[in-house]
Design a protein around this motif. Structure first.
Motif, PDB file in Angstrom:
ATOM      1  N   ALA A 114       0.892  -1.155   0.000  1.00  0.00           N
ATOM      2  CA  ALA A 114       0.000   0.000   0.000  1.00  0.00           C
ATOM      3  C   ALA A 114       0.930   1.204   0.000  1.00  0.00           C
ATOM      4  CB  ALA A 114      -0.903   0.005   1.218  1.00  0.00           C
ATOM      5  N   ILE A 115       0.706   2.080  -0.951  1.00  0.00           N
ATOM      6  CA  ILE A 115       1.641   3.170  -1.197  1.00  0.00           C
ATOM      7  C   ILE A 115       0.940   4.490  -0.939  1.00  0.00           C
ATOM      8  CG2 ILE A 115       3.099   4.226  -2.959  1.00  0.00           C
ATOM      9  CD1 ILE A 115       2.792   1.402  -4.383  1.00  0.00           C
ATOM     10  N   PRO A 116       1.579   5.397  -0.213  1.00  0.00           N
ATOM     11  CA  PRO A 116       0.951   6.701   0.001  1.00  0.00           C
ATOM     12  C   PRO A 116       1.068   7.572  -1.244  1.00  0.00           C
ATOM     13  CG  PRO A 116       3.042   6.599   1.159  1.00  0.00           C
ATOM     14  CD  PRO A 116       2.817   5.253   0.552  1.00  0.00           C
ATOM     15  N   GLY A 117      -0.008   8.263  -1.536  1.00  0.00           N
ATOM     16  CA  GLY A 117      -0.024   9.214  -2.648  1.00  0.00           C
ATOM     17  C   GLY A 117      -0.859  10.418  -2.264  1.00  0.00           C
ATOM     18  N   ARG A 118      -0.511  11.548  -2.818  1.00  0.00           N
ATOM     19  CA  ARG A 118      -1.243  12.780  -2.534  1.00  0.00           C
ATOM     20  C   ARG A 118      -2.211  13.058  -3.678  1.00  0.00           C
ATOM     21  NH1 ARG A 118       1.925  18.277  -2.284  1.00  0.00           N
ATOM     22  NH2 ARG A 118       2.251  17.502  -4.360  1.00  0.00           N
ATOM     23  N   ILE A 119      -3.448  13.371  -3.325  1.00  0.00           N
ATOM     24  CA  ILE A 119      -4.456  13.724  -4.330  1.00  0.00           C
ATOM     25  C   ILE A 119      -4.070  15.080  -4.920  1.00  0.00           C
ATOM     26  CG2 ILE A 119      -6.882  14.236  -4.774  1.00  0.00           C
ATOM     27  CD1 ILE A 119      -6.568  11.357  -3.960  1.00  0.00           C
ATOM     28  N   VAL A 120      -3.878  15.108  -6.238  1.00  0.00           N
ATOM     29  CA  VAL A 120      -3.523  16.362  -6.904  1.00  0.00           C
ATOM     30  C   VAL A 120      -4.622  16.822  -7.851  1.00  0.00           C
ATOM     31  CG1 VAL A 120      -1.032  16.046  -6.670  1.00  0.00           C
ATOM     32  CG2 VAL A 120      -2.207  15.155  -8.697  1.00  0.00           C
ATOM     33  N   GLY A 121      -5.644  16.012  -8.013  1.00  0.00           N
ATOM     34  CA  GLY A 121      -6.750  16.425  -8.874  1.00  0.00           C
ATOM     35  C   GLY A 121      -7.880  15.416  -8.835  1.00  0.00           C
ATOM     36  N   LEU A 122      -9.066  15.891  -9.130  1.00  0.00           N
ATOM     37  CA  LEU A 122     -10.228  15.026  -9.282  1.00  0.00           C
ATOM     38  C   LEU A 122     -10.600  15.062 -10.757  1.00  0.00           C
ATOM     39  CD1 LEU A 122     -12.199  16.204  -6.127  1.00  0.00           C
ATOM     40  CD2 LEU A 122     -10.748  14.178  -6.355  1.00  0.00           C
ATOM     41  N   VAL A 123     -10.998  13.929 -11.303  1.00  0.00           N
ATOM     42  CA  VAL A 123     -11.267  13.839 -12.731  1.00  0.00           C
ATOM     43  C   VAL A 123     -12.680  14.350 -13.000  1.00  0.00           C
ATOM     44  CG1 VAL A 123     -11.435  12.289 -14.703  1.00  0.00           C
ATOM     45  CG2 VAL A 123      -9.680  11.895 -12.940  1.00  0.00           C
ATOM     46  N   PRO A 124     -12.806  15.433 -13.760  1.00  0.00           N
ATOM     47  CA  PRO A 124     -14.137  15.980 -14.051  1.00  0.00           C
ATOM     48  C   PRO A 124     -15.020  14.945 -14.753  1.00  0.00           C
ATOM     49  CG  PRO A 124     -12.408  17.473 -14.803  1.00  0.00           C
ATOM     50  CD  PRO A 124     -11.737  16.198 -14.396  1.00  0.00           C
ATOM     51  N   GLY A 125     -16.248  14.816 -14.291  1.00  0.00           N
ATOM     52  CA  GLY A 125     -17.192  13.889 -14.894  1.00  0.00           C
ATOM     53  C   GLY A 125     -17.013  12.448 -14.457  1.00  0.00           C
ATOM     54  N   GLU A 126     -16.020  12.159 -13.679  1.00  0.00           N
ATOM     55  CA  GLU A 126     -15.756  10.798 -13.170  1.00  0.00           C
ATOM     56  C   GLU A 126     -15.743  10.886 -11.648  1.00  0.00           C
ATOM     57  OE1 GLU A 126     -15.438   8.077 -14.975  1.00  0.00           O
ATOM     58  OE2 GLU A 126     -15.360   9.019 -16.937  1.00  0.00           O
ATOM     59  N   THR A 127     -16.894  10.663 -11.032  1.00  0.00           N
ATOM     60  CA  THR A 127     -17.028  10.919  -9.601  1.00  0.00           C
ATOM     61  C   THR A 127     -16.125  10.065  -8.729  1.00  0.00           C
ATOM     62  OG1 THR A 127     -18.874   9.376  -9.482  1.00  0.00           O
ATOM     63  CG2 THR A 127     -19.402  11.714  -9.795  1.00  0.00           C
ATOM     64  N   HIS A 128     -15.653   8.937  -9.237  1.00  0.00           N
ATOM     65  CA  HIS A 128     -14.833   8.050  -8.411  1.00  0.00           C
ATOM     66  C   HIS A 128     -13.356   8.059  -8.785  1.00  0.00           C
ATOM     67  CE1 HIS A 128     -18.740   5.639  -7.807  1.00  0.00           C
ATOM     68  NE2 HIS A 128     -18.627   6.590  -6.918  1.00  0.00           N
ATOM     69  N   LEU A 129     -12.949   8.933  -9.678  1.00  0.00           N
ATOM     70  CA  LEU A 129     -11.547   8.935 -10.095  1.00  0.00           C
ATOM     71  C   LEU A 129     -10.842  10.203  -9.651  1.00  0.00           C
ATOM     72  CD1 LEU A 129     -11.611   7.531 -13.748  1.00  0.00           C
ATOM     73  CD2 LEU A 129     -10.912   6.361 -11.655  1.00  0.00           C
ATOM     74  N   GLY A 130      -9.627  10.019  -9.187  1.00  0.00           N
ATOM     75  CA  GLY A 130      -8.784  11.144  -8.835  1.00  0.00           C
ATOM     76  C   GLY A 130      -7.384  10.892  -9.347  1.00  0.00           C
ATOM     77  N   THR A 131      -6.603  11.935  -9.394  1.00  0.00           N
ATOM     78  CA  THR A 131      -5.201  11.813  -9.789  1.00  0.00           C
ATOM     79  C   THR A 131      -4.356  11.933  -8.541  1.00  0.00           C
ATOM     80  OG1 THR A 131      -5.669  12.809 -11.932  1.00  0.00           O
ATOM     81  CG2 THR A 131      -3.371  12.774 -11.228  1.00  0.00           C
ATOM     82  N   VAL A 132      -3.481  10.949  -8.335  1.00  0.00           N
ATOM     83  CA  VAL A 132      -2.564  10.990  -7.203  1.00  0.00           C
ATOM     84  C   VAL A 132      -1.146  11.125  -7.728  1.00  0.00           C
ATOM     85  CG1 VAL A 132      -4.024   9.602  -5.702  1.00  0.00           C
ATOM     86  CG2 VAL A 132      -2.262   8.499  -7.056  1.00  0.00           C
ATOM     87  N   GLU A 133      -0.308  11.650  -6.870  1.00  0.00           N
ATOM     88  CA  GLU A 133       1.110  11.764  -7.196  1.00  0.00           C
ATOM     89  C   GLU A 133       1.898  10.969  -6.165  1.00  0.00           C
ATOM     90  OE1 GLU A 133       2.986  15.462  -8.789  1.00  0.00           O
ATOM     91  OE2 GLU A 133       3.840  15.431  -6.773  1.00  0.00           O
ATOM     92  N   VAL A 134       2.761  10.114  -6.684  1.00  0.00           N
ATOM     93  CA  VAL A 134       3.649   9.320  -5.837  1.00  0.00           C
ATOM     94  C   VAL A 134       5.066   9.555  -6.339  1.00  0.00           C
ATOM     95  CG1 VAL A 134       4.278   7.004  -5.063  1.00  0.00           C
ATOM     96  CG2 VAL A 134       1.877   7.556  -5.502  1.00  0.00           C
ATOM     97  N   ALA A 135       5.862  10.219  -5.540  1.00  0.00           N
ATOM     98  CA  ALA A 135       7.269  10.487  -5.882  1.00  0.00           C
ATOM     99  C   ALA A 135       7.410  11.061  -7.283  1.00  0.00           C
ATOM    100  CB  ALA A 135       8.094   9.227  -5.720  1.00  0.00           C
ATOM    101  N   GLY A 136       6.539  11.985  -7.638  1.00  0.00           N
ATOM    102  CA  GLY A 136       6.633  12.664  -8.925  1.00  0.00           C
ATOM    103  C   GLY A 136       5.892  11.996 -10.061  1.00  0.00           C
ATOM    104  N   VAL A 137       5.368  10.803  -9.850  1.00  0.00           N
ATOM    105  CA  VAL A 137       4.599  10.093 -10.877  1.00  0.00           C
ATOM    106  C   VAL A 137       3.121  10.271 -10.574  1.00  0.00           C
ATOM    107  CG1 VAL A 137       4.062   7.849 -11.892  1.00  0.00           C
ATOM    108  CG2 VAL A 137       6.416   8.413 -11.274  1.00  0.00           C
ATOM    109  N   ARG A 138       2.375  10.675 -11.598  1.00  0.00           N
ATOM    110  CA  ARG A 138       0.941  10.876 -11.420  1.00  0.00           C
ATOM    111  C   ARG A 138       0.163   9.782 -12.119  1.00  0.00           C
ATOM    112  NH1 ARG A 138      -0.294  17.336 -11.539  1.00  0.00           N
ATOM    113  NH2 ARG A 138       1.156  17.855  -9.843  1.00  0.00           N
TER     114      ARG A 138
END
Length: 102
Positions: free
Chosen positions: A4-28
């Protein structure tokens, strides 16, 4: 090893209520936030992710400690391979401003 890897939420995907963009060590990557509907994360929150799903919200301190632990165990590269293999498209965005473990 399943990580299980920690990631920071950097965005929510418009129109996709269950999807977000996370960043882990510079990879999104896009991750599924559907398991956190009762306490939906917002941009800036940290989550533990596993096989493309955000499992739980965690504090920034816990996230940084977890990344440090992965680094000490030599598991950072394996964790990054897991993140890259989620099957969700890579957003192509990368940041150099992501906090890194010490």
């Amino acid at each position: 090893m399943c990580l299980a890897i920690p990631g920071r939420i950097v965005g929510l995907v418009p129109g996709e209520t269950h999807l977000g963009t996370v960043e882990v060590a510079g990879v999104r990557r896009k991750v599924d936030l559907g398991l956190l509907l009762e306490e939906m994360p917002v941009v800036g929150d940290w989550v533990l992710i596993h096989v493309g799903f955000a499992m739980t919200k965690i504090s920034e301190q816990d996230a940084l400690e977890q990344m440090h632990l992965l680094q000490m165990l030599g598991e950072t590269e394996q964790a990054m391979q897991e993140v890259r293999g989620y099957g969700f498209e890579e957003t192509g965005e990368q940041s150099s401003g992501n906090p890194q473990p010490n």
